[in-house]
Design an enzyme around this catalytic site. Structure first.
Site: not given
Length: 390
Positions: A131, A161, A233, A289
């Site tokens: 991000h 991330d 971050s 799934g």
């Protein structure tokens, strides 16, 4: 009588001589008396005051050595993004303004995102958060020694991330990586670029490990109370020896009523993502799934609140689980050669499977054992990632 007096005088002379010799020995060889008494078993047990006894687990007075080992490898990241926004352009003619108000249009402007990163090998690969650099048109990295390097995006993984950058810099400082996972209670240091202040260190402990922040994700996180602020971050979470244990990624602030709750991606996860992105440019995970939950247990059963295994709550049509005959309400107990402890362990085992491979699954259906074989598919993209610290 005269004989007795002579005997007493003789004894007194030797006593005085003995005292004089003892004084000289004690003056020039202190502690010899205690050693002699110990040799002949004449010592008494002496207990030191409680305040002078060392405490178990005493930490260092300073963590400066740990910071010195890790800080040179932590970099500042400046990601420049071109942002397009909607606007209304007013007409020059006052009459047209009054009639139509304005004409819809768009305009672009440049925004800069601040973040941190960690140099993880001598080839100049840098780990940071996805991000921090998402949609960036230009990424610059400021090194500890003041050098500025242009960064190239090698690949990113939205689910964890994480993103991998590559910089061209001679002799980049590489952070030492911990060989063991941290434990709750371990001291950790967060190093990064909070609020653009550059190279800031905060201290805390590992509050918990194995935290799940997304019920559908296979990734888990380290929880820490080391202060993590905007700009931290992608920075380093290191142990008391300056070794990398995690990549700082997320904070829960006071707006949520939280105090001292931050999260970092474990370095074991980061290394796996790094290796895959360097090799192929992306991360591949296995997928069956289905959605899972804890196995419920009746309140009066005397068993823990959740039993071993994972309860299937949903099966996606056409997925490997559906084709293998797995149904909602099935309780899965084993996948391949691994026992399923809970939904999180099942998601980790599932993600580690190679797409295209076959895996045996066993469990209970309406209380009776069943077995199934599924062909693993590649996990689809999660879409918008909810994790963001900046």
């Amino acid at each position: 009588m005269k004989h007795a007096a002579g005997t007493l005088l003789f004894i007194a002379r030797f006593a005085i001589l003995g005292l004089a010799m003892a004084f000289v020995v004690g003056l020039f060889w202190p502690g010899s008396g205690e050693r002699l008494r110990a040799r002949f078993g004449l010592t008494e047990s002496v207990h030191a005051p409680a305040a002078s006894q060392p405490r178990v687990g005493n930490g260092p007075v300073s963590y400066a050595d740990a910071v010195a080992a890790a800080a040179p490898s932590v970099v500042n990241i400046y990601a420049n993004k071109i942002v397009t926004e909607q606007a209304v352009r007013m007409y020059d003619n006052p009459v047209l303004q009054q009639l139509f108000g304005g004409q819809p249009t768009t305009y672009q402007h440049r925004e800069q995102t601040l973040g941190s990163g960690v140099i993880v090998n001598a080839q100049g690969y840098v780990l940071t958060n996805n991000h921090v650099i998402a949609h960036a048109a230009d990424i610059q990295v400021l090194l500890y020694d003041g050098r500025i390097a242009q960064a190239r995006l090698v690949g990113a993984d939205e689910e964890s991330d994480l993103a991998v950058l590559k910089i061209d810099a001679s002799n980049p400082p590489v952070i030492p990586i911990a060989s063991e996972d941290p434990r709750p209670g371990d001291v950790v240091l967060a190093i990064g670029n909070p609020l653009g202040l550059n190279q800031t260190v905060t201290m805390g402990i590992v509050s918990a490990i194995g935290r799940q922040l997304n019920s559908s994700s296979a990734e888990d996180f380290i929880q820490t109370d080391a202060a993590i602020n905007l700009g931290n971050s992608g920075g380093a979470l290191v142990n008391a020896e300056g070794q990398l244990v995690g990549i700082n990624t997320l904070l829960i602030g006071k707006a949520a009523g939280a105090e001292g709750i931050g999260f970092a991606i474990p370095v074991t996860t980061a290394k796996k993502v790094l290796d895959q992105i360097i090799a192929t440019g992306h991360v591949v995970r296995g997928w069956l799934g289905a959605d899972y939950a804890f196995v419920p247990v009746a309140a009066n059963s005397g068993l823990p609140a959740a039993a071993r295994g994972a309860l299937v709550t949903n099966v996606y049509p056409g997925s490997p689980a559906a084709l293998a005959g797995i149904k909602p309400r099935d309780i899965l107990l084993r996948i391949g050669s691994e026992d399923i402890l809970d939904p999180a362990s099942l998601r980790r085992s599932e993600a580690a499977l190679k797409p295209g491979s076959k895996v045996e699954i066993s469990g209970l259906r309406n209380g009776s054992p069943f077995h199934a074989e599924a062909t693993v598919a590649q996990r689809p993209a999660m879409g918008t990632n909810a994790l963001s610290g900046d």
